[in-house]
Design an enzyme around this catalytic site. Structure first.
Site, PDB file in Angstrom:
ATOM      1  N   TYR A  95       2.612  -2.348  40.855  1.00  9.68           N
ATOM      2  CA  TYR A  95       2.533  -2.753  39.329  1.00  9.68           C
ATOM      3  C   TYR A  95       2.479  -1.515  38.432  1.00  9.68           C
ATOM      4  O   TYR A  95       3.221  -0.824  38.574  1.00  9.68           O
ATOM      5  CB  TYR A  95       1.380  -3.813  39.161  1.00  9.68           C
ATOM      6  CG  TYR A  95       1.614  -4.894  38.051  1.00  9.68           C
ATOM      7  CD1 TYR A  95       2.568  -5.587  38.004  1.00  9.68           C
ATOM      8  CD2 TYR A  95       0.595  -4.862  37.004  1.00  9.68           C
ATOM      9  CE1 TYR A  95       2.719  -6.496  36.792  1.00  9.68           C
ATOM     10  CE2 TYR A  95       0.723  -5.527  35.819  1.00  9.68           C
ATOM     11  CZ  TYR A  95       1.795  -6.589  35.785  1.00  9.68           C
ATOM     12  OH  TYR A  95       1.899  -7.583  34.733  1.00  9.68           O
ATOM     13  N   ARG A 148       8.429  -8.896  25.549  1.00  8.35           N
ATOM     14  CA  ARG A 148       7.562  -7.823  25.398  1.00  8.35           C
ATOM     15  C   ARG A 148       6.986  -7.272  26.670  1.00  8.35           C
ATOM     16  O   ARG A 148       5.753  -7.408  26.910  1.00  8.35           O
ATOM     17  CB  ARG A 148       6.418  -8.443  24.380  1.00  8.35           C
ATOM     18  CG  ARG A 148       5.412  -7.216  23.759  1.00  8.35           C
ATOM     19  CD  ARG A 148       4.202  -7.678  23.288  1.00  8.35           C
ATOM     20  NE  ARG A 148       3.282  -8.249  24.391  1.00  8.35           N
ATOM     21  CZ  ARG A 148       2.661  -7.339  25.188  1.00  8.35           C
ATOM     22  NH1 ARG A 148       2.640  -6.014  25.022  1.00  8.35           N
ATOM     23  NH2 ARG A 148       1.908  -8.126  26.246  1.00  8.35           N
ATOM     24  N   LYS A 166       3.069  -9.113  39.487  1.00  2.00           N
ATOM     25  CA  LYS A 166       1.873  -9.651  39.026  1.00  2.00           C
ATOM     26  C   LYS A 166       1.307 -10.794  40.177  1.00  2.00           C
ATOM     27  O   LYS A 166       0.124 -10.724  40.693  1.00  2.00           O
ATOM     28  CB  LYS A 166       2.089 -10.607  37.741  1.00  2.00           C
ATOM     29  CG  LYS A 166       0.623 -10.703  36.991  1.00  2.00           C
ATOM     30  CD  LYS A 166       0.482  -9.487  36.098  1.00  2.00           C
ATOM     31  CE  LYS A 166      -0.845  -9.967  35.370  1.00  2.00           C
ATOM     32  NZ  LYS A 166      -0.985  -9.015  34.351  1.00  2.00           N
ATOM     33  N   GLU A 237       2.922 -14.478  30.810  1.00  2.00           N
ATOM     34  CA  GLU A 237       2.938 -12.996  30.905  1.00  2.00           C
ATOM     35  C   GLU A 237       3.996 -12.410  29.878  1.00  2.00           C
ATOM     36  O   GLU A 237       5.091 -12.773  29.815  1.00  2.00           O
ATOM     37  CB  GLU A 237       3.168 -12.420  32.202  1.00  2.00           C
ATOM     38  CG  GLU A 237       3.027 -10.981  32.525  1.00  2.00           C
ATOM     39  CD  GLU A 237       1.593 -10.396  32.487  1.00  2.00           C
ATOM     40  OE1 GLU A 237       1.410  -9.248  32.406  1.00  2.00           O
ATOM     41  OE2 GLU A 237       0.768 -11.280  32.641  1.00  2.00           O
ATOM     42  N   ASP A 238       3.550 -11.349  28.991  1.00  2.00           N
ATOM     43  CA  ASP A 238       4.530 -10.533  28.323  1.00  2.00           C
ATOM     44  C   ASP A 238       5.481 -11.278  27.562  1.00  2.00           C
ATOM     45  O   ASP A 238       6.617 -10.982  27.191  1.00  2.00           O
ATOM     46  CB  ASP A 238       5.379  -9.560  29.274  1.00  2.00           C
ATOM     47  CG  ASP A 238       4.396  -8.428  29.839  1.00  2.00           C
ATOM     48  OD1 ASP A 238       3.472  -8.398  29.341  1.00  2.00           O
ATOM     49  OD2 ASP A 238       4.659  -7.539  30.483  1.00  2.00           O
ATOM     50  N   ASP A 260      -2.504 -13.761  30.340  1.00  2.00           N
ATOM     51  CA  ASP A 260      -3.367 -12.571  30.713  1.00  2.00           C
ATOM     52  C   ASP A 260      -3.232 -11.599  29.696  1.00  2.00           C
ATOM     53  O   ASP A 260      -4.265 -10.865  29.679  1.00  2.00           O
ATOM     54  CB  ASP A 260      -2.642 -12.130  32.189  1.00  2.00           C
ATOM     55  CG  ASP A 260      -3.508 -10.984  32.593  1.00  2.00           C
ATOM     56  OD1 ASP A 260      -4.556 -11.106  32.798  1.00  2.00           O
ATOM     57  OD2 ASP A 260      -2.802 -10.096  32.949  1.00  2.00           O
ATOM     58  N   ASP A 261      -2.245 -11.320  28.857  1.00  2.00           N
ATOM     59  CA  ASP A 261      -2.172 -10.459  27.827  1.00  2.00           C
ATOM     60  C   ASP A 261      -3.507 -10.445  26.906  1.00  2.00           C
ATOM     61  O   ASP A 261      -3.759  -9.460  26.302  1.00  2.00           O
ATOM     62  CB  ASP A 261      -0.774 -10.232  27.228  1.00  2.00           C
ATOM     63  CG  ASP A 261       0.310 -10.097  28.221  1.00  2.00           C
ATOM     64  OD1 ASP A 261       0.378  -9.158  29.190  1.00  2.00           O
ATOM     65  OD2 ASP A 261       1.197 -10.891  28.451  1.00  2.00           O
ATOM     66  N   ASN A 401      -0.413   0.807  28.263  1.00  2.00           N
ATOM     67  CA  ASN A 401       0.533   1.385  29.541  1.00  2.00           C
ATOM     68  C   ASN A 401       1.940   1.124  29.450  1.00  2.00           C
ATOM     69  O   ASN A 401       2.191   0.331  28.543  1.00  2.00           O
ATOM     70  CB  ASN A 401      -0.220   0.617  30.631  1.00  2.00           C
ATOM     71  CG  ASN A 401       0.044  -0.818  30.573  1.00  2.00           C
ATOM     72  OD1 ASN A 401       0.886  -1.469  30.167  1.00  2.00           O
ATOM     73  ND2 ASN A 401      -1.377  -1.670  31.101  1.00  2.00           N
TER      74      ASN A 401
END
Length: 541
Positions: A95, A148, A166, A237-238, A260-261, A401
């Site tokens: 990851y 993103r 993930k 996610e993202d 999760d973000d 990150n």
């Protein structure tokens, strides 16, 4: 590993069930494997040792990640065993940060089919496409539209590396059964010219679709998934800011889903603050926090910190008054004149706007700065020194990150603050020795909390995942931090304890779900044993 009737080369080429060289003499005879493998059977421990030897022979993290991808496709059990036994070494390869480079080059690397690719062109046919999947049962889905990806932006279908990585963490860190997980990428196009002009790009080459057509596609996805697997958990996610908040608001009370973000990041950052309070011998309600960045992660964190401050005794109004956002246009204020996005509004202050971050620090005198800006080097020497002048123990969280986007390095934070900083990072940094003392800066990695949240939600068959879940996980993780951890500057426990942490997160979430009526199961006689019994372990059967 579950029943199968595969034999011979068909079995050896099936990465889900193959044991590679680990079949016994009896198994080789029964499964028509005689002569197809080297003659002496290996143990899984021997296989792990051999694979680690190969892994360490590669020069770069990127090369190592490709090797691991091949290993997973040939022997999934061995892959997860290796990941579990060498988690601190291997996790950054599976990851963040390495997954960022893997995603950027994904179309050029594609070798092994994993997961589900749904295109906007498939609208109206999602349910039939789900029937093509090999899994009969799915407990956990991670879905992205690639808009993103980390701090890297719009990667289109190349973002598939994120759901794959993930879900590997859900398995390694919390024992979610990998055969019951599903990575999903929604291809709605990309606005990145590099991919639109790349002859090897494997997604549809058109600008991103948005608006009603996009919303209808997402709705069809959710309806199709929950019709087929009514008890599964979906993790967003993202997604870009323009969709992430809306989608979470639209679906969080209809289905068992979370982002999760926004929420997982919030949970782990709040956990770091709980540990920092122990180190400072203070209360969260005394802190004044300035965020660099005002997107999904920053406003998610700020919202959960407000919840934690309310838990600490403040009113909601007083809690929000202690939280400040600083975005690309400066301090987020009501006086700024631009139309503020809805997720920023609760944190806008009725004060003059300030355009310079260091000036904002000197004006507001915060006790903590939190970087979620994807701006490499944004926490300069003068900024860290300003924080140290104002505070005896300044809190500096450089959380962007991959590593290339970090606001400052661990070494910079400890050196510039003369060792006084309480530091957390979003990407891994090596221990730092400063003036004879060694500091161990642990990554504020969501993998401390989201795997256990997912496992708990699956096992409790939660109707929805409430905000209390994320506070519960934050407390659980912080409670695992030892005095020795704090003495070395670590605000998180060692990642080697991640299974233990995930187990306890899941136990506490099941208890919470049962207490609040969110669970759709009868209370187990022994919740701890119930969780243990339902955690996948990578052993050959």
């Amino acid at each position: 590993m579950g029943a199968h009737n595969l034999t011979g080369t068909t079995l050896l080429q099936n990465g889900v069930y193959s044991k590679g060289t680990a079949y016994s003499e009896e198994e080789r005879a029964a499964l028509h494997l005689k002569g197809l493998l080297p003659p002496v059977p290996a143990t899984i421990s021997m296989q792990v040792e051999a694979m680690m030897e190969q892994l360490r022979a590669f020069d770069t993290p990127f090369q190592k990640a490709l090797f691991l991808d091949g290993l997973r496709s040939s022997n999934e059990t061995l892959y997860f065993r290796l990941l579990l036994e060498h988690i601190e070494e291997v996790l950054p390869l599976v990851y963040t940060p390495t997954v960022g480079e893997v995603c950027q080059k994904f179309s050029h690397l594609f070798r092994f089919a994993k997961g589900l690719y749904l295109s906007i062109e498939d609208k109206g046919h999602v349910s039939e496409i789900l029937e093509n999947l090999p899994q009969e049962a799915v407990d956990m889905i991670v879905v992205t539209d690639g808009q993103r990806i980390l701090g890297l932006g719009d990667l289109g279908i190349n973002g598939m590396g994120i759901p794959v990585g993930k879900l590997a963490l859900y398995t390694a860190c919390a024992g979610v059964d990998p055969r019951r997980t599903l990575p999903v990428i929604l291809d709605v196009g990309t606005n990145t010219e590099r991919y639109l002009n790349d002859p090897l790009y494997l997604g549809h080459k058109h600008p991103r679709v948005s608006g009603q057509e996009y919303d209808d596609f997402i709705e069809e996805f959710f309806q199709s998934v929950y019709k087929k697997w009514p008890k599964c958990v979906v993790q967003f996610e993202d997604f870009g800011n323009n969709h992430a908040f809306d989608l979470l608001a639209r679906y969080r009370s209809r289905y068992c889903c979370y982002n999760d973000d926004i929420q997982g990041t919030a949970s782990i950052v709040v956990s770091g603050f709980f540990s920092a309070m122990r180190a400072k011998k203070s209360k969260l309600s005394n802190e004044k926090i300035l965020f660099l960045g005002a997107g999904e992660a920053a406003t998610g964190v700020a919202g959960l910190i407000a919840d934690a401050m309310v838990e600490d005794g403040l009113s909601r109004e007083d809690a929000l008054a202690r939280l400040y956002l600083f975005d690309s246009k400066g301090l987020v204020t009501t006086t700024r004149g631009d139309t503020l996005a809805a997720h920023k509004l609760p944190f806008a202050k009725d004060i003059p706007s300030v355009k310079d971050f260091e000036e904002a620090i000197r004006t507001l005198r915060p006790t903590a700065i939190v970087g979620l800006s994807a701006q490499s080097g944004a926490f300069t020497e003068s900024i860290v020194k300003a924080m140290t002048e104002i505070n005896e123990r300044p809190i500096v969280f450089a959380l962007s990150n991959p590593t290339s986007k970090a606001e400052c390095t661990a070494e910079q934070a400890y050196t510039w603050s003369d060792g006084k900083v309480l530091f957390s990072c979003g990407s891994p940094f090596d221990p730092v020795t400063y003036k004879g003392k060694t500091y161990v800066p642990r990554q504020g990695n969501n993998s401390y909390v989201f795997p256990g949240i997912g496992l708990g939600a699956i096992l409790a068959q939660c109707k929805e995942i409430t905000q209390e879940v994320f506070l519960s996980a934050a407390h659980t993780c912080a409670d695992m931090v030892t005095e020795d951890d704090l003495a070395h500057g670590s605000l998180y426990p060692s990642l080697t304890r991640v299974r233990e942490i995930s187990h306890l997160v899941a136990v506490n979430i099941i208890k919470l779900a049962l207490a609040t009526g969110q669970a759709q199961i009868e209370a187990p006689a022994d919740i701890e044993k119930f969780v243990t019994d339902n955690m996948y372990t990578p052993d050959y059967e």
